[in-house]
Write a protein that holds these residues in place. Structure first.
Motif, PDB file in Angstrom:
ATOM      1  N   MET A 195       0.886  -1.118   0.029  1.00 15.55           N
ATOM      2  CA  MET A 195      -0.195  -0.101   0.092  1.00 15.55           C
ATOM      3  C   MET A 195       0.805   1.212   0.002  1.00 15.55           C
ATOM      4  SD  MET A 195      -3.395   0.640   2.249  1.00 15.55           S
ATOM      5  CE  MET A 195      -2.503   1.564   3.562  1.00 15.55           C
ATOM      6  N   GLY A 196       1.905   1.196   0.639  1.00 19.00           N
ATOM      7  CA  GLY A 196       2.816   2.366   0.767  1.00 19.00           C
ATOM      8  C   GLY A 196       3.592   2.843  -0.513  1.00 19.00           C
ATOM      9  N   GLN A 241      -7.065   1.862  -0.244  1.00 13.33           N
ATOM     10  CA  GLN A 241      -7.380   2.001   1.186  1.00 13.33           C
ATOM     11  C   GLN A 241      -6.696   1.191   1.835  1.00 13.33           C
ATOM     12  OE1 GLN A 241     -11.521   3.048   1.285  1.00 13.33           O
ATOM     13  NE2 GLN A 241     -10.930   5.280   1.238  1.00 13.33           N
ATOM     14  N   GLY A 263       1.397   7.234  -6.445  1.00 13.23           N
ATOM     15  CA  GLY A 263       0.391   8.289  -6.972  1.00 13.23           C
ATOM     16  C   GLY A 263      -1.060   7.654  -7.015  1.00 13.23           C
ATOM     17  N   ILE A 264      -0.967   6.401  -6.556  1.00 14.96           N
ATOM     18  CA  ILE A 264      -2.374   5.638  -6.724  1.00 14.96           C
ATOM     19  C   ILE A 264      -2.884   5.755  -5.106  1.00 14.96           C
ATOM     20  CG2 ILE A 264      -3.717   3.402  -6.996  1.00 14.96           C
ATOM     21  CD1 ILE A 264      -1.201   2.709  -8.919  1.00 14.96           C
ATOM     22  N   LYS A 265      -3.539   6.833  -5.092  1.00 16.61           N
ATOM     23  CA  LYS A 265      -4.057   7.092  -3.489  1.00 16.61           C
ATOM     24  C   LYS A 265      -5.448   6.752  -3.123  1.00 16.61           C
ATOM     25  CE  LYS A 265      -0.806  10.976  -3.397  1.00 16.61           C
ATOM     26  NZ  LYS A 265       0.252  10.356  -2.912  1.00 16.61           N
ATOM     27  N   THR A 266      -6.041   6.305  -4.491  1.00 13.61           N
ATOM     28  CA  THR A 266      -7.631   5.596  -3.769  1.00 13.61           C
ATOM     29  C   THR A 266      -7.600   4.192  -3.284  1.00 13.61           C
ATOM     30  OG1 THR A 266      -7.809   5.200  -6.282  1.00 13.61           O
ATOM     31  CG2 THR A 266      -8.605   7.182  -5.494  1.00 13.61           C
ATOM     32  N   GLN A 309       0.960   4.399  -2.943  1.00 10.95           N
ATOM     33  CA  GLN A 309       0.842   5.615  -2.670  1.00 10.95           C
ATOM     34  C   GLN A 309       1.927   6.309  -2.998  1.00 10.95           C
ATOM     35  OE1 GLN A 309      -1.608   7.177  -0.115  1.00 10.95           O
ATOM     36  NE2 GLN A 309      -2.398   5.028   0.141  1.00 10.95           N
ATOM     37  N   ASN A 310       3.051   5.846  -2.906  1.00 11.87           N
ATOM     38  CA  ASN A 310       4.382   6.710  -3.596  1.00 11.87           C
ATOM     39  C   ASN A 310       4.134   6.768  -5.234  1.00 11.87           C
ATOM     40  OD1 ASN A 310       5.341   6.651  -1.208  1.00 11.87           O
ATOM     41  ND2 ASN A 310       6.789   4.927  -1.245  1.00 11.87           N
TER      42      ASN A 310
END
Lengths: 81, 81
Positions: free
Chosen positions: B24-25, B36, B31-34, B28-29
């Protein structure tokens, strides 16, 4: 909405799967001799916030291409649960 | 007959999944922030020689209990493809 998306990542059919071969050997040693082939992959369950299940699938495909699967050795299948 | 049986082995819901957290980290890095939450398990495909699909399922359950899954940390689901 929140979707549970499952990504199944498996080694390509053309490639050997040494991990699977090892597990098959283990099963034979345990006396389970009716198993003829074993292939081992990953299951990744994502909780995705998206407006539609189509959109959630698209985000999962993006994640798979960028990080979750190595297209040289693996293929992936996406399903929304 | 020959059956393809799929065993999905996932970490128990009550347990932390550090591998999933790391992925998940990574997402996020990228740019896939959706996304959870991420949980990572195994998919094991068995080729089983059995007289019926019920019997094939039983063999796969036996294999899962004895070798493929660790019931202390994981649960498994079996499906015949």
């Amino acid at each position: 909405m929140n979707y549970t998306v499952q990504v199944k990542v498996m080694p390509l059919k053309e490639l050997l799967d040494p991990q699977g071969k090892a597990v098959m050997g283990g099963l034979q040693n345990l006396g389970i001799k009716t198993v003829q082939d074993v292939r081992i992959g990953k299951t990744i369950q994502l909780q995705v916030e998206a407006p539609s299940s189509e959109e959630a699938k698209k985000i999962a495909a993006d994640a798979s291409n960028k990080l979750l699967a190595n297209p040289v050795m693996e293929y992936f299948e996406i399903s929304v649960l």
